[in-house]
Design an enzyme around this catalytic site. Structure first.
Site, PDB file in Angstrom:
ATOM      1  N   TRP A   1       0.803  -1.221   0.000  1.00  0.00           N
ATOM      2  CA  TRP A   1       0.000   0.000   0.000  1.00  0.00           C
ATOM      3  C   TRP A   1       0.841   1.278   0.000  1.00  0.00           C
ATOM      4  O   TRP A   1       0.321   2.368  -0.224  1.00  0.00           O
ATOM      5  CB  TRP A   1      -0.889   0.035   1.264  1.00  0.00           C
ATOM      6  CG  TRP A   1      -0.109  -0.268   2.516  1.00  0.00           C
ATOM      7  CD1 TRP A   1       0.003  -1.478   3.139  1.00  0.00           C
ATOM      8  CD2 TRP A   1       0.726   0.629   3.265  1.00  0.00           C
ATOM      9  NE1 TRP A   1       0.849  -1.402   4.216  1.00  0.00           N
ATOM     10  CE2 TRP A   1       1.304  -0.107   4.318  1.00  0.00           C
ATOM     11  CE3 TRP A   1       1.036   1.985   3.147  1.00  0.00           C
ATOM     12  CZ2 TRP A   1       2.182   0.461   5.251  1.00  0.00           C
ATOM     13  CZ3 TRP A   1       1.914   2.552   4.066  1.00  0.00           C
ATOM     14  CH2 TRP A   1       2.464   1.785   5.105  1.00  0.00           C
ATOM     15  N   ASN A   2       2.135   1.192   0.309  1.00  0.00           N
ATOM     16  CA  ASN A   2       2.874   2.432   0.582  1.00  0.00           C
ATOM     17  C   ASN A   2       3.192   3.237  -0.673  1.00  0.00           C
ATOM     18  O   ASN A   2       3.289   4.449  -0.619  1.00  0.00           O
ATOM     19  CB  ASN A   2       4.154   2.144   1.381  1.00  0.00           C
ATOM     20  CG  ASN A   2       5.109   1.247   0.637  1.00  0.00           C
ATOM     21  OD1 ASN A   2       4.682   0.340  -0.070  1.00  0.00           O
ATOM     22  ND2 ASN A   2       6.388   1.493   0.771  1.00  0.00           N
TER      23      ASN A   2
ATOM     24  N   LYS B   1      -2.767  -7.777  -8.199  1.00  0.00           N
ATOM     25  CA  LYS B   1      -3.607  -7.520  -7.017  1.00  0.00           C
ATOM     26  C   LYS B   1      -3.335  -6.112  -6.502  1.00  0.00           C
ATOM     27  O   LYS B   1      -2.209  -5.784  -6.132  1.00  0.00           O
ATOM     28  CB  LYS B   1      -3.311  -8.516  -5.895  1.00  0.00           C
ATOM     29  CG  LYS B   1      -4.232  -8.292  -4.683  1.00  0.00           C
ATOM     30  CD  LYS B   1      -3.973  -9.273  -3.580  1.00  0.00           C
ATOM     31  CE  LYS B   1      -3.061  -8.751  -2.499  1.00  0.00           C
ATOM     32  NZ  LYS B   1      -3.562  -7.542  -1.814  1.00  0.00           N
TER      33      LYS B   1
ATOM     34  N   GLY C   1       6.667  -6.505  -0.583  1.00  0.00           N
ATOM     35  CA  GLY C   1       6.013  -6.367   0.720  1.00  0.00           C
ATOM     36  C   GLY C   1       6.959  -6.751   1.836  1.00  0.00           C
ATOM     37  O   GLY C   1       8.180  -6.617   1.713  1.00  0.00           O
TER      38      GLY C   1
ATOM     39  N   GLU D   1      10.792  -8.462  -3.308  1.00  0.00           N
ATOM     40  CA  GLU D   1      11.304  -7.116  -2.995  1.00  0.00           C
ATOM     41  C   GLU D   1      10.775  -6.789  -1.609  1.00  0.00           C
ATOM     42  O   GLU D   1       9.579  -6.517  -1.444  1.00  0.00           O
ATOM     43  CB  GLU D   1      10.769  -6.080  -3.994  1.00  0.00           C
ATOM     44  CG  GLU D   1      11.233  -6.264  -5.416  1.00  0.00           C
ATOM     45  CD  GLU D   1      12.642  -5.766  -5.633  1.00  0.00           C
ATOM     46  OE1 GLU D   1      13.163  -5.037  -4.778  1.00  0.00           O
ATOM     47  OE2 GLU D   1      13.225  -6.126  -6.663  1.00  0.00           O
ATOM     48  N   LEU D   2      11.654  -6.808  -0.617  1.00  0.00           N
ATOM     49  CA  LEU D   2      11.165  -6.721   0.770  1.00  0.00           C
ATOM     50  C   LEU D   2      11.639  -5.438   1.460  1.00  0.00           C
ATOM     51  O   LEU D   2      11.991  -4.477   0.811  1.00  0.00           O
ATOM     52  CB  LEU D   2      11.600  -7.979   1.524  1.00  0.00           C
ATOM     53  CG  LEU D   2      11.253  -9.304   0.796  1.00  0.00           C
ATOM     54  CD1 LEU D   2      11.783 -10.497   1.556  1.00  0.00           C
ATOM     55  CD2 LEU D   2       9.756  -9.426   0.554  1.00  0.00           C
TER      56      LEU D   2
ATOM     57  N   CYS E   1      10.390   1.634   1.428  1.00  0.00           N
ATOM     58  CA  CYS E   1      11.213   0.457   1.749  1.00  0.00           C
ATOM     59  C   CYS E   1      12.697   0.786   1.745  1.00  0.00           C
ATOM     60  O   CYS E   1      13.463   0.234   2.520  1.00  0.00           O
ATOM     61  CB  CYS E   1      10.911  -0.645   0.752  1.00  0.00           C
ATOM     62  SG  CYS E   1      11.101  -0.080  -0.950  1.00  0.00           S
TER      63      CYS E   1
ATOM     64  N   GLU F   1      12.846  -2.685  10.992  1.00  0.00           N
ATOM     65  CA  GLU F   1      12.242  -1.691  10.097  1.00  0.00           C
ATOM     66  C   GLU F   1      11.069  -1.043  10.835  1.00  0.00           C
ATOM     67  O   GLU F   1      10.159  -1.737  11.286  1.00  0.00           O
ATOM     68  CB  GLU F   1      11.752  -2.385   8.824  1.00  0.00           C
ATOM     69  CG  GLU F   1      11.187  -1.428   7.801  1.00  0.00           C
ATOM     70  CD  GLU F   1      10.647  -2.150   6.556  1.00  0.00           C
ATOM     71  OE1 GLU F   1       9.957  -3.167   6.708  1.00  0.00           O
ATOM     72  OE2 GLU F   1      10.909  -1.677   5.436  1.00  0.00           O
TER      73      GLU F   1
HETATM   74  P1  NAD Z   1       2.587  -6.913   3.543  1.00  0.00           P
HETATM   75  O1  NAD Z   1       3.614  -7.964   3.379  1.00  0.00           O
HETATM   76  O2  NAD Z   1       1.708  -6.956   4.733  1.00  0.00           O
HETATM   77  O3  NAD Z   1       1.589  -6.889   2.285  1.00  0.00           O
HETATM   78  C1  NAD Z   1       2.064  -6.791   0.961  1.00  0.00           C
HETATM   79  C2  NAD Z   1       1.032  -7.384   0.027  1.00  0.00           C
HETATM   80  O4  NAD Z   1       0.936  -8.788   0.280  1.00  0.00           O
HETATM   81  C3  NAD Z   1      -0.382  -6.833   0.216  1.00  0.00           C
HETATM   82  O5  NAD Z   1      -0.960  -6.662  -1.052  1.00  0.00           O
HETATM   83  C4  NAD Z   1      -1.085  -7.939   0.992  1.00  0.00           C
HETATM   84  O6  NAD Z   1      -2.478  -7.974   0.780  1.00  0.00           O
HETATM   85  C5  NAD Z   1      -0.419  -9.177   0.438  1.00  0.00           C
HETATM   86  N1  NAD Z   1      -0.459 -10.351   1.318  1.00  0.00           N
HETATM   87  C6  NAD Z   1      -0.559 -10.387   2.662  1.00  0.00           C
HETATM   88  N2  NAD Z   1      -0.537 -11.663   3.101  1.00  0.00           N
HETATM   89  C7  NAD Z   1      -0.407 -12.447   2.009  1.00  0.00           C
HETATM   90  C8  NAD Z   1      -0.307 -13.862   1.817  1.00  0.00           C
HETATM   91  N3  NAD Z   1      -0.329 -14.715   2.835  1.00  0.00           N
HETATM   92  N4  NAD Z   1      -0.157 -14.320   0.560  1.00  0.00           N
HETATM   93  C9  NAD Z   1      -0.096 -13.470  -0.492  1.00  0.00           C
HETATM   94  N5  NAD Z   1      -0.203 -12.122  -0.367  1.00  0.00           N
HETATM   95  C10 NAD Z   1      -0.358 -11.617   0.868  1.00  0.00           C
HETATM   96  O7  NAD Z   1       3.377  -5.547   3.443  1.00  0.00           O
HETATM   97  P2  NAD Z   1       2.772  -4.083   3.610  1.00  0.00           P
HETATM   98  O8  NAD Z   1       2.587  -3.815   5.056  1.00  0.00           O
HETATM   99  O9  NAD Z   1       1.621  -3.912   2.711  1.00  0.00           O
HETATM  100  O10 NAD Z   1       3.986  -3.214   3.026  1.00  0.00           O
HETATM  101  C11 NAD Z   1       5.057  -2.827   3.784  1.00  0.00           C
HETATM  102  C12 NAD Z   1       6.278  -3.689   3.527  1.00  0.00           C
HETATM  103  O11 NAD Z   1       6.594  -3.707   2.133  1.00  0.00           O
HETATM  104  C13 NAD Z   1       7.511  -3.114   4.186  1.00  0.00           C
HETATM  105  O12 NAD Z   1       8.271  -4.144   4.768  1.00  0.00           O
HETATM  106  C14 NAD Z   1       8.260  -2.471   3.036  1.00  0.00           C
HETATM  107  O13 NAD Z   1       9.621  -2.300   3.274  1.00  0.00           O
HETATM  108  C15 NAD Z   1       7.981  -3.413   1.939  1.00  0.00           C
HETATM  109  N6  NAD Z   1       8.178  -2.787   0.623  1.00  0.00           N
HETATM  110  C16 NAD Z   1       9.242  -3.183  -0.170  1.00  0.00           C
HETATM  111  C17 NAD Z   1       9.471  -2.563  -1.395  1.00  0.00           C
HETATM  112  C18 NAD Z   1      10.634  -2.967  -2.268  1.00  0.00           C
HETATM  113  O14 NAD Z   1      10.629  -2.650  -3.458  1.00  0.00           O
HETATM  114  N7  NAD Z   1      11.652  -3.628  -1.758  1.00  0.00           N
HETATM  115  C19 NAD Z   1       8.617  -1.561  -1.845  1.00  0.00           C
HETATM  116  C20 NAD Z   1       7.564  -1.172  -1.034  1.00  0.00           C
HETATM  117  C21 NAD Z   1       7.364  -1.801   0.197  1.00  0.00           C
END
Ligand code: NAD
Length: 490
Positions: free
Chosen positions: A159-160, A183, A235, A257-258, A291, A391
């Site tokens: 979402w960010n 998604k 995520g 990409e975490l 991130c 983080e």
């Molecule tokens: P999150 O992992 O909670 O969610 C990310 C996505 O995964 C959402 O669309 C969510 O609905 C989905 N999701 C959740 N559970 C799932 C499952 N069991 N199976 C499949 N999909 C599932 O992360 P967040 O809170 O939305 O985002 C923040 C995180 O993302 C931070 O750690 C941030 O650093 C990271 N991030 C990384 C990058 C990058 O390019 N490296 C970019 C942006 C954000």
């Protein structure tokens, strides 16, 4: 003075697009989207469910043979048309970027233009996909390598920065010849919904890009689906673990990409003002929820106190507030829960011995309803403490002094993450020497995010993930390799 109200009439209507058909909602649960600026509900969405994912996958599979076979110049032209249309419709996109997650409105034009640039950049690769020949060992033979699309890829983004994240996977995936199930995150879906609407207008064949808006259950259904050939996930590490466990069933490849806890090294020879301004960007960029934000500042001891003073003075000038106001520099974090978690971490840092230099208190008054925390700087942070290692995903910087270049390198690499690293110095040899020792996927010298363009590879080392989005590496991320050996003997 009150906040500007989000204009609900501009919200896109289709939460799902399957086989080219727009659908107002899915068969999943109802979800109330909350605007982080005021905590008001903007709209209610009907999310997708696993049945909708099935339909989206079927549409993508039906479209895949023709899309794969389409000549590269035709894919290129469609992507260039899409880029032009995104630019044409920037005024429709920009407010959505703020309404969905509280991003500041002055960042909108850049975010929208960046989305267009990604399709333009990767459209440029679509007609330049080449293989290679290999001089074989042994008897006379002709051997060549070709780069093939996977077929159907599933894209799951956070979402960010939903538009940024979605386009960084979508553009190379399409250029490589894949069909997509994308998604949109339920808590920030609008810019992606608008993007998929524009993709329809650009004339992409039905089923090439399918949209399902939904929560974790929808992502989980995509990962488990045997009709999706590869998942690209952006995520958190916690979700990535679940995804990898589930992907083991279908042996599906997963790009990750975490998150990060990216180090910012400030040497005494740096341009102090520039390094303070750029150091502050680690708290301010994406309202502290980026991130790759540099959030772990390592400052040479001889300039430690002057640097902190400069940082705090600059932080005082950051106008925090209404995301839709043109003079706002930093908006809210995504939710009440997130704000509580961030404040808890700041409190934990102070309990562990850190000195609170500025911030830390939630904004009250006009800002009380929204989720606002000012730039928060913690100094004298012990490298082993939780706030130095975890983080935060909020506008919080931790600062630690160092005494030598060697110590700076050791501290910077002492993290389970390896997404970004920032080096501030005017010494050219030192810049390259230290850059060459950073265990991070993206190193910036005297920068604070300028490198995040479509033409350079972006991604993590260690627990920040693997695979690269951006540059030719991103095209490879969405291609698989076929080797063909032809016997030249009868
Ligand atoms: P999150 O992992 O909670 O969610 C990310 C996505 O995964 C959402 O669309 C969510 O609905 C989905 N999701 C959740 N559970 C799932 C499952 N069991 N199976 C499949 N999909 C599932 O992360 P967040 O809170 O939305 O985002 C923040 C995180 O993302 C931070 O750690 C941030 O650093 C990271 N991030 C990384 C990058 C990058 O390019 N490296 C970019 C942006 C954000």
């Amino acid at each position: 003075m009150g906040f500007l109200n989000p204009d609900r009439s501009v919200l896109p209507r289709a939460a799902l697009v399957i086989g080219g058909a727009s659908e107002a909602g899915g068969s999943g649960e109802a979800f109330e989207h909350v605007y982080p600026g005021t905590a008001e509900v903007t709209t209610q969405l009907r999310l997708a469910n696993a049945d909708d994912v099935d339909r989206a996958v079927a549409a993508a599979r039906a479209a895949a043979p023709a899309w794969r076979a389409l000549a590269g110049d035709r894919r290129r032209d469609l992507m260039l048309r899409l880029a032009a249309l995104i630019e044409e419709k920037a005024a429709e996109m920009i407010p959505l970027l703020s309404i969905e997650n509280g991003s500041i409105v002055i960042a909108g034009p850049h975010m929208s233009a960046d989305a267009a640039q990604k399709f333009r950049y990767f459209g440029g690769w679509a007609d330049k996909i080449e293989g290679r020949t290999v001089a074989t060992w042994g008897g006379p033979a002709h051997d060549y390598v070709s780069y093939e699309p996977y077929g159907v890829v599933g894209l799951i983004v956070p979402w960010n920065g939903p538009l940024f994240a979605a386009t960084m996977c979508l553009a190379p995936a399409l250029a490589a010849g894949n069909c997509v199930v994308l998604k949109a995150p339920e808590n920030a879906p609008f810019s992606i919904m608008k993007l998929v609407e524009i993709i329809g207008l650009a004339g992409f064949p039905p089923g090439v890009v399918n949209l399902v808006t939904g929560g974790p259950d929808v992502g989980a259904a995509m990962v488990a689906h045997s009709g999706i050939d590869k998942i690209e996930f952006i995520g958190s590490g916690a979700t990535a673990r679940k995804i990898l466990a589930s992907a083991a069933d279908t042996l599906k490849p997963v790009g990750l990409e975490l998150g990060g806890k990216s180090a910012v090294i400030v040497f005494a020879d740096a341009n102090l003002q520039g390094a303070a301004r750029r150091g502050l960007a680690g708290a301010v960029s994406a309202n502290g929820q980026g991130c790759v934000n540099g959030t772990r500042l390592l400052v040479e001891r001889s300039i430690y106190e002057p640097y902190l003073q400069m940082l705090a003075a600059m932080a005082g000038h950051i106008k925090v507030g209404d995301p839709l106001a043109m003079d706002t520099i930093m908006g809210p974090v995504i939710s009440e829960a997130s704000l509580g978690r961030i404040q808890g971490m700041v409190g934990g840092g102070v309990a562990d011995g850190a000195r609170l230099v500025c911030g830390g208190e939630r904004l009250g008054g006009d800002h009380a309803a929204g989720f606002f925390l000012p730039v928060t700087v913690l100094a004298d942070v012990s490298p082993g403490s939780a706030i130095a290692r975890t983080e935060v995903f909020g506008p919080v910087l931790v600062v630690t002094p160092f005494d030598s270049e060697e110590e700076a390198v050791t501290l910077a690499n002492d993290s389970e993450y390896g997404l970004g690293a920032y080096i501030h110095t005017t010494n050219l040899a030192r810049a390259h020497r230290v850059a060459g020792q950073m265990m991070a996927g993206q190193v910036q010298v005297n920068g604070s995010g300028e490198a995040m363009t479509p033409c350079v590879p972006f991604g993590g080392m260690k627990r920040s993930g693997h695979g690269r989005l951006g540059g030719i590496e991103a095209l490879r991320e969405f291609q698989q390799v076929r080797n063909v050996w032809v016997n030249l003997q009868d």
